[in-house]
Enzyme design. Structure first.
Site, mmCIF file in Angstrom:
data_model
loop_
_atom_site.group_PDB
_atom_site.id
_atom_site.type_symbol
_atom_site.label_atom_id
_atom_site.label_comp_id
_atom_site.label_asym_id
_atom_site.label_seq_id
_atom_site.Cartn_x
_atom_site.Cartn_y
_atom_site.Cartn_z
ATOM 1 C CG HIS A 30 15.931 -11.581 119.284
ATOM 2 N ND1 HIS A 30 14.672 -11.229 118.855
ATOM 3 C CD2 HIS A 30 16.783 -10.705 118.676
ATOM 4 C CE1 HIS A 30 14.763 -10.191 118.020
ATOM 5 N NE2 HIS A 30 16.033 -9.856 117.915
ATOM 6 C CD GLU A 31 20.790 -9.987 119.787
ATOM 7 O OE1 GLU A 31 21.615 -9.990 118.858
ATOM 8 O OE2 GLU A 31 19.905 -9.120 119.892
ATOM 9 C CG HIS A 48 19.489 -11.577 114.796
ATOM 10 N ND1 HIS A 48 18.486 -11.437 113.861
ATOM 11 C CD2 HIS A 48 19.139 -10.782 115.842
ATOM 12 C CE1 HIS A 48 17.565 -10.609 114.326
ATOM 13 N NE2 HIS A 48 17.936 -10.202 115.531
#
Length: 228
Positions: free
Chosen positions: A22-23, A26
């Protein structure tokens, strides 16, 4: 081996993969759209240690779990500098969507894996295979929960950046003023209000129903892959 250890064996890896990807998503999208801050900070790594926030990833979730409260937390946010993006308004929306979007892709891969395993089964799974199937089920649910939870339009969640990008500029500026209040608002909505008014739990009433609905869809994908 007791049930708690078995649960940890399947939950912890699933949670780490969901959070790390997820990170990194980004940061990868931000880098692709002109902002190399995450790359410069060496945050485009799949090494979990680079993304762990001691309080948000370990201490707070542990305390909440032990106290029986709704469990939530956060990883160390990947740094994104809005002004370095080629198109800041669109870029921040794309960066925000990348995290939950990656979780949904991971959930789909988990469902496909579940279906492929089920296709080769000729008897009820046991031992390591049963543990793997349980792990994939948790992997799907965790990614769906993380993706949908982060789409809530509450600063600093990803959903708030998407809402800000969709609003007219003058309204977006007003909405952005809520960011300093994001964490206190989060504590109020997730802990204080549900404690005094259980029926108003934002997780139970807002997040869980979409997660259950999405899980049914992904289970249909698993069944289709299994040939059912």
């Amino acid at each position: 081996m007791n049930d708690t250890i078995l649960l940890a064996i399947v939950l912890i890896p699933s949670l780490i993969v969901a959070i790390v990807f997820h990170e990194v998503a980004h940061g990868w999208v931000a880098n692709a759209l002109g902002d190399p801050t995450a790359k410069e900070s060496k945050r485009l790594s799949l090494n979990p240690i680079r993304h762990v926030d001691p309080i948000g990833t370990l201490i707070l979730p542990g305390i909440l779990a032990l106290s029986g409260a709704p469990v939530f937390g956060w990883a160390k946010p990947v740094p994104v500098m809005k002004h370095r993006l080629d198109n800041p308004r669109f870029g921040m929306m794309a960066v925000a969507i990348a995290g939950p979007g990656t979780n949904f892709i991971l959930a789909a891969l988990g469902a496909i894996g579940l279906g492929l395993i089920a296709r080769g089964l000729s008897a009820p799974p046991q031992g390591g295979l049963e543990l793997l199937i349980t792990g994939l089920n948790y992997f799907i649910v965790i990614n769906l929960f993380l993706g949908l939870f982060n789409l809530l339009p509450i600063p600093p969640f990803d959903g708030s950046h998407i809402v800000e990008g969709l609003l007219p500029p003058h309204m977006a500026r007003q909405y952005n003023k809520l960011r300093p209040l994001g964490f206190p608002l989060l504590i109020m909505l997730l802990l204080v209000i549900p404690y005094f008014f259980p029926s108003l739990s934002i997780i139970e009433t807002v997040v869980v129903p979409p997660v259950e609905w999405a899980r049914e869809l992904f289970m249909k994908l698993a069944i289709a892959v299994a040939g059912g």
